[in-house]
Design a protein around this motif. Structure first.
Motif, short mmCIF file in Angstrom:
data_model
loop_
_atom_site.label_atom_id
_atom_site.label_comp_id
_atom_site.label_asym_id
_atom_site.label_seq_id
_atom_site.Cartn_x
_atom_site.Cartn_y
_atom_site.Cartn_z
N ALA A 56 1.17 -1.12 -0.04
CA ALA A 56 0.02 0.33 0.17
C ALA A 56 1.15 0.79 0.50
O ALA A 56 0.11 2.07 -0.57
N GLY A 57 1.75 1.40 0.39
CA GLY A 57 2.80 2.51 0.65
C GLY A 57 3.67 2.85 -0.57
O GLY A 57 3.70 4.04 -1.25
N LEU A 58 3.89 1.78 -1.16
CA LEU A 58 4.94 1.93 -2.66
C LEU A 58 3.60 2.09 -3.65
O LEU A 58 3.95 2.99 -3.90
N CYS A 59 2.54 1.87 -3.31
CA CYS A 59 1.25 1.49 -4.75
C CYS A 59 0.66 3.76 -3.97
O CYS A 59 0.93 4.31 -5.24
N LEU A 60 0.76 4.03 -3.03
CA LEU A 60 0.16 5.03 -2.57
C LEU A 60 1.14 6.29 -3.59
O LEU A 60 1.15 7.68 -3.77
N GLY A 61 2.09 5.63 -2.46
CA GLY A 61 3.34 6.97 -2.62
C GLY A 61 4.05 6.85 -4.54
O GLY A 61 4.51 8.14 -4.28
N ALA A 62 3.97 5.78 -4.89
CA ALA A 62 3.67 6.16 -6.65
C ALA A 62 3.20 7.15 -6.99
O ALA A 62 3.26 7.68 -8.19
N ALA A 63 1.29 6.38 -6.59
CA ALA A 63 0.73 7.67 -7.31
C ALA A 63 0.74 9.30 -6.76
O ALA A 63 0.91 10.00 -7.62
N ARG A 64 1.49 9.21 -5.76
CA ARG A 64 1.45 10.95 -5.10
C ARG A 64 2.72 11.41 -6.49
O ARG A 64 2.35 12.68 -6.37
N ALA A 65 3.81 10.57 -6.33
CA ALA A 65 5.15 10.87 -6.70
C ALA A 65 4.64 11.38 -8.71
O ALA A 65 5.42 12.15 -8.95
N LEU A 66 4.15 10.38 -8.86
CA LEU A 66 4.06 10.74 -10.12
C LEU A 66 2.42 11.28 -10.69
O LEU A 66 2.58 12.24 -11.69
N GLY A 67 1.92 11.85 -9.44
CA GLY A 67 1.18 12.43 -9.88
C GLY A 67 -0.23 11.46 -10.94
O GLY A 67 -1.57 12.59 -11.67
#
Length: 135
Positions: A56-67
């Motif tokens: 969950a941390g990886l998916c949400l962090g990647a979504a926020r990082a790439l927007g």
């Protein structure tokens, strides 16, 4: 008067850096899936929660990082492919996942986490004055 909703969608090619970022996130999702597969049977409730929290941390962090939602889908795809490949048994009879509730909770919970993270990912919104049509 033509509606903006009836206009064809104009997509542009992603930049090479963005494509490389998605590829890196796909590989990182595969690594998190492998690590989760090894951690979740170690201690039943703690290892399972740790593995799902890592995804969950990886998916949400990647979504926020790439927007974008694609930022969440790339690591989720890597995670899912890795975990599904790890469920297959080998000719020698060895396999990573044992039979039991924890393995099924990891598989189904991980897929649910991936869908939730892709749904909660930020979406690009059009900017400017013409956002609301007819106003």
């Amino acid at each position: 008067m033509s509606s903006m909703l009836a206009q064809p969608l104009k997509l542009k090619r992603p930049s090479a850096l963005r494509a490389l970022a998605h590829l890196g996130l796909f590989v990182l999702g595969a690594v998190v899936g492998l690590a989760g597969a090894l951690v979740q049977p170690a201690w039943f409730p703690g290892g399972l929660l740790l593995a799902l929290a890592g995804e969950a941390g990886l998916c949400l962090g990647a979504a926020r990082a790439l927007g974008s939602r694609a930022g969440a889908v790339a690591p989720a795809g890597g995670w899912m492919i890795t975990v599904i490949l790890l469920t297959a048994s080998r000719p020698e009879g060895d396999f990573v996942f044992g039979t039991g509730a924890a393995s099924y909770l990891f598989l189904l919970g991980g897929m649910a986490v991936a869908v939730i993270c892709a749904t909660l990912a930020p979406v690009r919104q059009p900017g400017g004055d013409g956002v609301r049509l007819g106003k």
